[in-house]
Design an enzyme around this catalytic site. Structure first.
Site, mmCIF file in Angstrom:
data_model
loop_
_atom_site.group_PDB
_atom_site.id
_atom_site.type_symbol
_atom_site.label_atom_id
_atom_site.label_comp_id
_atom_site.label_asym_id
_atom_site.label_seq_id
_atom_site.Cartn_x
_atom_site.Cartn_y
_atom_site.Cartn_z
ATOM 1 N N ARG A 44 45.457 45.687 31.837
ATOM 2 C CA ARG A 44 45.017 45.890 33.218
ATOM 3 C C ARG A 44 45.159 44.602 33.979
ATOM 4 O O ARG A 44 45.513 43.578 33.432
ATOM 5 C CB ARG A 44 43.572 46.369 33.233
ATOM 6 C CG ARG A 44 42.702 45.635 32.190
ATOM 7 C CD ARG A 44 41.384 45.063 32.641
ATOM 8 N NE ARG A 44 41.368 44.401 33.895
ATOM 9 C CZ ARG A 44 41.550 43.092 34.065
ATOM 10 N NH1 ARG A 44 41.834 42.320 33.031
ATOM 11 N NH2 ARG A 44 41.456 42.553 35.258
ATOM 12 N N GLY A 45 44.966 44.710 35.277
ATOM 13 C CA GLY A 45 45.186 43.547 36.130
ATOM 14 C C GLY A 45 46.533 43.713 36.805
ATOM 15 O O GLY A 45 47.528 43.949 36.130
ATOM 16 N N ALA A 46 46.565 43.594 38.116
ATOM 17 C CA ALA A 46 47.780 43.919 38.862
ATOM 18 C C ALA A 46 49.047 43.291 38.274
ATOM 19 O O ALA A 46 49.995 43.989 37.932
ATOM 20 C CB ALA A 46 47.579 43.524 40.326
ATOM 21 N N ARG A 88 48.813 54.144 38.086
ATOM 22 C CA ARG A 88 47.755 53.504 38.868
ATOM 23 C C ARG A 88 48.310 53.178 40.250
ATOM 24 O O ARG A 88 49.209 52.366 40.372
ATOM 25 C CB ARG A 88 47.216 52.236 38.182
ATOM 26 C CG ARG A 88 46.551 52.514 36.840
ATOM 27 C CD ARG A 88 45.726 51.323 36.379
ATOM 28 N NE ARG A 88 44.490 51.210 37.145
ATOM 29 C CZ ARG A 88 43.706 50.123 37.125
ATOM 30 N NH1 ARG A 88 44.070 49.060 36.416
ATOM 31 N NH2 ARG A 88 42.596 50.099 37.826
ATOM 32 N N GLN A 205 34.596 44.411 33.765
ATOM 33 C CA GLN A 205 35.665 43.441 33.504
ATOM 34 C C GLN A 205 35.123 41.999 33.564
ATOM 35 O O GLN A 205 35.593 41.121 32.851
ATOM 36 C CB GLN A 205 36.811 43.580 34.513
ATOM 37 C CG GLN A 205 37.682 44.823 34.334
ATOM 38 C CD GLN A 205 37.200 46.001 35.157
ATOM 39 O OE1 GLN A 205 36.000 46.184 35.351
ATOM 40 N NE2 GLN A 205 38.134 46.820 35.655
ATOM 41 N N ASP A 246 44.846 43.317 44.288
ATOM 42 C CA ASP A 246 45.752 44.341 43.782
ATOM 43 C C ASP A 246 46.793 44.739 44.813
ATOM 44 O O ASP A 246 47.836 45.287 44.467
ATOM 45 C CB ASP A 246 44.950 45.572 43.340
ATOM 46 C CG ASP A 246 44.120 45.253 42.112
ATOM 47 O OD1 ASP A 246 43.027 44.693 42.273
ATOM 48 O OD2 ASP A 246 44.587 45.549 40.993
ATOM 49 N N ASN A 256 41.056 45.035 46.280
ATOM 50 C CA ASN A 256 40.673 44.447 45.001
ATOM 51 C C ASN A 256 39.578 45.292 44.383
ATOM 52 O O ASN A 256 39.102 46.264 44.978
ATOM 53 C CB ASN A 256 40.212 42.989 45.196
ATOM 54 C CG ASN A 256 40.193 42.210 43.886
ATOM 55 O OD1 ASN A 256 41.180 42.189 43.151
ATOM 56 N ND2 ASN A 256 39.056 41.613 43.584
ATOM 57 N N LYS A 257 39.174 44.909 43.179
ATOM 58 C CA LYS A 257 38.185 45.697 42.448
ATOM 59 C C LYS A 257 36.997 46.076 43.311
ATOM 60 O O LYS A 257 36.503 45.250 44.102
ATOM 61 C CB LYS A 257 37.710 44.887 41.233
ATOM 62 C CG LYS A 257 36.723 45.579 40.349
ATOM 63 C CD LYS A 257 37.163 46.938 39.854
ATOM 64 C CE LYS A 257 38.559 46.919 39.319
ATOM 65 N NZ LYS A 257 39.150 48.272 39.109
HETATM 66 C C1 LIG Z 1 45.121 39.146 38.737
HETATM 67 S S1 LIG Z 1 44.496 40.287 39.815
HETATM 68 C C2 LIG Z 1 43.701 41.431 38.798
HETATM 69 C C3 LIG Z 1 42.953 42.471 39.601
HETATM 70 O O1 LIG Z 1 43.100 43.728 38.938
HETATM 71 C C4 LIG Z 1 41.780 44.160 38.572
HETATM 72 O O2 LIG Z 1 41.656 45.544 38.590
HETATM 73 P P1 LIG Z 1 41.728 46.354 37.180
HETATM 74 O O3 LIG Z 1 40.822 45.640 36.224
HETATM 75 O O4 LIG Z 1 41.262 47.743 37.559
HETATM 76 O O5 LIG Z 1 43.174 46.319 36.756
HETATM 77 C C5 LIG Z 1 40.898 43.542 39.614
HETATM 78 O O6 LIG Z 1 41.006 44.201 40.860
HETATM 79 C C6 LIG Z 1 41.482 42.161 39.650
HETATM 80 O O7 LIG Z 1 41.126 41.393 40.762
#
Ligand SMILES: CSC[C@H]1O[C@H](OP(=O)(O)O)[C@H](O)[C@@H]1O
Length: 359
Positions: A44-46, A88, A205, A246, A256-257
């Site tokens: 996960r993570g953009a 996603r 997270q 994101d 973002n989250k």
């Molecule tokens: C390096 S930016 C990662 C960004 O992605 C996360 O979302 P997720 O855990 O659902 O993939 C979160 O928004 C982070 O800031």
């Protein structure tokens, strides 16, 4: 800790849903395994899901090239790519990576605007793999450039206390992280006193991943529940907020989250700078307003249960958007690998776009 590794036969992913209790790896030899891992936030993570998708397309091409005639193979490959892209919808890095590889395939089979019948999908597989590796290497490299650019904001400052939300670290990228990349640079410079990590409900997270990462690197971190950010700011514990992203629009609105927008409002109310760290691949140059960013709605069980433990009555209605949008008015600066962008974001983001296009 290598969260994404390609060994040419398989994509090996650290299953982030098992952290911090255990470090377990998934050996993906089928693109569908990667799609499931992205959907379930095992990876996960953009930026990280963009990197994973690139390698998944190598697996998809190998499968599609082994079935049907030439045209069917290409049709199948692009169908697989679209399925992967749909896992996603908010993090644009996923679509960016998939489109970058698909554009390469389309270019490889076109000569003077005509379909070059002599090129098969099998002929494209090596180039797809090279592109996936390039995406991975670019993300790795840009993290350090971004970290230095972000740390430059705090030139000469010491004893910094940074609040962050979710995880925008090594686990969310192929490198040292975006927001946590800046944190790591500040720590290395001896400028950091404490990181305050929001737990980040519902999937935690922050509690599970950010504290895990920073603790591993010996970086001081204090865990907050999400409803403590206001208290921490009111008590004067926070000097700045740094988060990931994101998707960022041409006006500087930031997806973002979930919970990030609330932190941004709190930061503004307390006169605390709110910084966003994100690579060029996170910018969506087709969207001006954050209102147009698609927000992923996830399964309600993520809210009513955690790791099998039920925390709400059966059947209770749930709202579970995975992201929210922070309007650009709340963003003090956007940290990128090409430098720090300041308002007017319409102009500074356009300048970034122009610089990158002209490279
Ligand atoms: C390096 S930016 C990662 C960004 O992605 C996360 O979302 P997720 O855990 O659902 O993939 C979160 O928004 C982070 O800031």
């Amino acid at each position: 800790m290598n969260s994404i590794e390609w060994n040419r036969q398989a994509l090996i992913l650290l299953d982030q849903t098992k952290l911090p209790v255990s470090e377990e790896y998934i050996h993906c030899t089928d693109w569908r395994q990667v799609a499931e891992a992205i959907k379930m936030l095992r990876v996960r993570g953009a930026p990280a899901i963009g990197v994973a998708a690139g390698y998944a397309l190598v697996l998809a091409a190998r499968e599609a090239a082994a079935q049907g005639d030439r045209d069917e193979q290409f049709t199948t490959f692009f169908e697989f790519a679209n399925t992967l892209k749909a896992t996603r919808p908010t993090a644009i890095n996923l679509a960016w990576a998939v489109e970058r590889v698909c554009a390469l395939v389309r270019t490889s089979v076109t000569i003077d605007g005509h379909d070059d019948q002599t090129v098969s999908l099998a002929d494209c597989i090596d180039r797809i793999e090279e592109e996936a590796i390039a995406i991975n290497k670019e993300d790795l490299a840009l993290n350090s450039a971004m970290a230095k650019a972000g740390a430059g904001i705090f030139e000469g400052r010491r004893g910094l206390r940074i609040l962050t939300h979710c995880n925008a670290g090594a686990l969310a990228t192929a490198g040292i992280g975006t927001a946590l990349g800046v944190v790591r640079e500040l720590h290395a410079n001896g400028q950091l006193s404490m990181v305050y990590a929001d737990e980040t409900r519902p999937l935690l997270q922050g509690a599970r991943l950010t504290t895990f990462e920073l603790h591993q690197d010996g970086i001081p971190v204090t865990l907050l529940t999400d409803n403590m950010a206001a208290y921490a700011m009111q008590q004067g514990l926070i000097d700045a907020v740094i988060v990931g992203a994101d998707r960022i629009t041409t006006e500087g609105d930031v997806a973002n989250k979930i919970g990030t927008y609330g932190v941004a409002v709190l930061a503004k109310a307390h006169g605390i700078p709110f910084y966003v760290a994100a690579p060029y691949s996170t910018f969506d140059f087709t969207l001006a307003s954050g209102k147009d960013i698609p927000i992923e709605i996830r399964d309600s069980r993520e809210v009513t249960h955690f790791q099998g433990c039920q925390t709400a009555p059966d059947g209770v209605p749930v709202l579970n958007p995975a992201f929210d949008v922070t309007p650009h008015e709340y963003v003090s600066a956007i940290i990128t690998e090409a430098g720090v962008l300041y308002p007017d974001y319409t102009k500074s983001i356009a300048r970034l776009h122009k610089e990158v296009q002209e490279r």
